[in-house]
Design an enzyme around this catalytic site. Sequence first.
Site, PDB file in Angstrom:
ATOM      1  N   HIS A 285       0.842  -1.200   0.000  1.00  0.00           N
ATOM      2  CA  HIS A 285       0.000   0.000   0.000  1.00  0.00           C
ATOM      3  C   HIS A 285       0.880   1.254   0.000  1.00  0.00           C
ATOM      4  O   HIS A 285       0.696   2.170  -0.804  1.00  0.00           O
ATOM      5  CB  HIS A 285      -0.900  -0.053   1.236  1.00  0.00           C
ATOM      6  CG  HIS A 285      -1.797   1.123   1.425  1.00  0.00           C
ATOM      7  ND1 HIS A 285      -3.160   1.047   1.287  1.00  0.00           N
ATOM      8  CD2 HIS A 285      -1.529   2.408   1.737  1.00  0.00           C
ATOM      9  CE1 HIS A 285      -3.689   2.228   1.503  1.00  0.00           C
ATOM     10  NE2 HIS A 285      -2.715   3.070   1.791  1.00  0.00           N
ATOM     11  N   GLU A 286       1.872   1.262   0.883  1.00  0.00           N
ATOM     12  CA  GLU A 286       2.751   2.432   0.955  1.00  0.00           C
ATOM     13  C   GLU A 286       3.620   2.552  -0.302  1.00  0.00           C
ATOM     14  O   GLU A 286       3.851   3.652  -0.805  1.00  0.00           O
ATOM     15  CB  GLU A 286       3.627   2.365   2.203  1.00  0.00           C
ATOM     16  CG  GLU A 286       2.871   2.278   3.515  1.00  0.00           C
ATOM     17  CD  GLU A 286       1.824   3.360   3.687  1.00  0.00           C
ATOM     18  OE1 GLU A 286       1.984   4.456   3.116  1.00  0.00           O
ATOM     19  OE2 GLU A 286       0.815   3.112   4.375  1.00  0.00           O
TER      20      GLU A 286
ATOM     21  N   HIS B  50       1.748   4.199  -2.948  1.00  0.00           N
ATOM     22  CA  HIS B  50       1.813   5.665  -2.797  1.00  0.00           C
ATOM     23  C   HIS B  50       3.127   6.184  -3.392  1.00  0.00           C
ATOM     24  O   HIS B  50       3.148   7.162  -4.137  1.00  0.00           O
ATOM     25  CB  HIS B  50       1.765   6.066  -1.321  1.00  0.00           C
ATOM     26  CG  HIS B  50       0.406   5.973  -0.687  1.00  0.00           C
ATOM     27  ND1 HIS B  50      -0.738   6.317  -1.337  1.00  0.00           N
ATOM     28  CD2 HIS B  50       0.030   5.599   0.565  1.00  0.00           C
ATOM     29  CE1 HIS B  50      -1.776   6.152  -0.525  1.00  0.00           C
ATOM     30  NE2 HIS B  50      -1.336   5.707   0.632  1.00  0.00           N
TER      31      HIS B  50
ATOM     32  N   HIS C 209      -5.377   7.186  -2.537  1.00  0.00           N
ATOM     33  CA  HIS C 209      -6.384   6.182  -2.175  1.00  0.00           C
ATOM     34  C   HIS C 209      -7.562   6.173  -3.152  1.00  0.00           C
ATOM     35  O   HIS C 209      -7.960   7.215  -3.671  1.00  0.00           O
ATOM     36  CB  HIS C 209      -6.937   6.471  -0.773  1.00  0.00           C
ATOM     37  CG  HIS C 209      -5.912   6.412   0.293  1.00  0.00           C
ATOM     38  ND1 HIS C 209      -5.695   7.436   1.176  1.00  0.00           N
ATOM     39  CD2 HIS C 209      -5.036   5.444   0.628  1.00  0.00           C
ATOM     40  CE1 HIS C 209      -4.735   7.108   2.009  1.00  0.00           C
ATOM     41  NE2 HIS C 209      -4.316   5.903   1.696  1.00  0.00           N
TER      42      HIS C 209
HETATM   43 ZN   LIG Z   1      -2.501   5.090   2.376  1.00  0.00          ZN
END
Ligand SMILES: [Zn+2]
Length: 358
Positions: free
Chosen positions: A119-120, A123, A129
């Site tokens: 998830h990171e 980014h 998101h």
């Molecule tokens: Zn996040």
Amino acid sequence: MILLLLLLCVQGNIARIIEKRQVFQRGPDHEQFKWPNNTVHYYFDDNLFDQSMSEAVLRAMELISTHTCIKFSTEPSDVMIRMESDPTQNFCYAEIGHVRPHQKFSFVSACYSSGAAAHELIHSLGFIHTHQRSDRDQYLDFKMNLEDMTPDMRDQYKIYEGQTLYVPYDYGSKNIRMTDTMGTEMLAFYDYLMINKYYECSCDTDLKCQNNGYPNPANCSQCNCPYGYGGDDCSRRAEPGQTVMATLEPQTVTIKLDAGFRNGDERQVDFIYSYLWIEAPANKSIVTRIELVSKEKCVPGCSRGGLEIKINDDDRLTSRRFCCGTGQFDRSFHSPTIVMAYNSVGLDEYIIHYRHDP
Ligand SMILES: [Zn+2]
């Protein structure tokens, strides 16, 4: 001037429920936020990073780099991600995109899993998101009041304009039981596709992928397949698993998935999976009911383990997931209907009742 955005990935319930990532492009200059040569440069800060968490981060890199053209490198570069851990924090965060020397990536034990690390990293690749997509309000009944939030929190929930939306909104289902499906720590089929589209990863190959798969830019002799499909061209069932044939009379099948770690807080860094294909005669819909036999895992998003029956018209999308409570009925018009069990801790056991409609 480059606007630096920190995306906090708060471990609070609400945030966990709706966290996901999405394409974010900052207008005409967005190309500068892409990592050149599709290569992300990083290093673990020996003084600040807790090495016990490196397995999760490295596994996340492996997942991304084996499904996309993105590579991760520790070779020095002007812009590098500095991996660090702040033991005083219970959240993880990363700066969005390729932005500056020693840019932040903070990973702490509260987030320990390959999915949270991915998830990171996503980014870091330049994405925000899903719940901050410009079309969010078509899919979510968003009841939080931005005015009541701190500026940091507001940045987590506001809609970003000027986005390119490469893939459909994937939260599983439009069903209001969103906590069953959203924000799990599993990379979705569409997450990989989103990365591949943004970074313009593709293959020059004659390989024909089945069942909505596409040639994998990390290995053009194989396809990236939706969950449940396998083989080089996505024509077979993913393994491990089994295939059953539905009849008019209800039948049952049991799925057991043991991830170990029966006691304590530890769990697998990654999910283990098992796939069930339920086949039916042509033009017959399949009805299923799930019974959870083992201990409930009532975690938002079923992020420790659960069972998902692919009922969406587009079975590349995440469907509603089940890990908690009593039975869940579903009706599917796919044959095969794919049942995916996944687990990261303990023994999960389900009984699936299935039949086809007259
Ligand atoms: Zn996040």
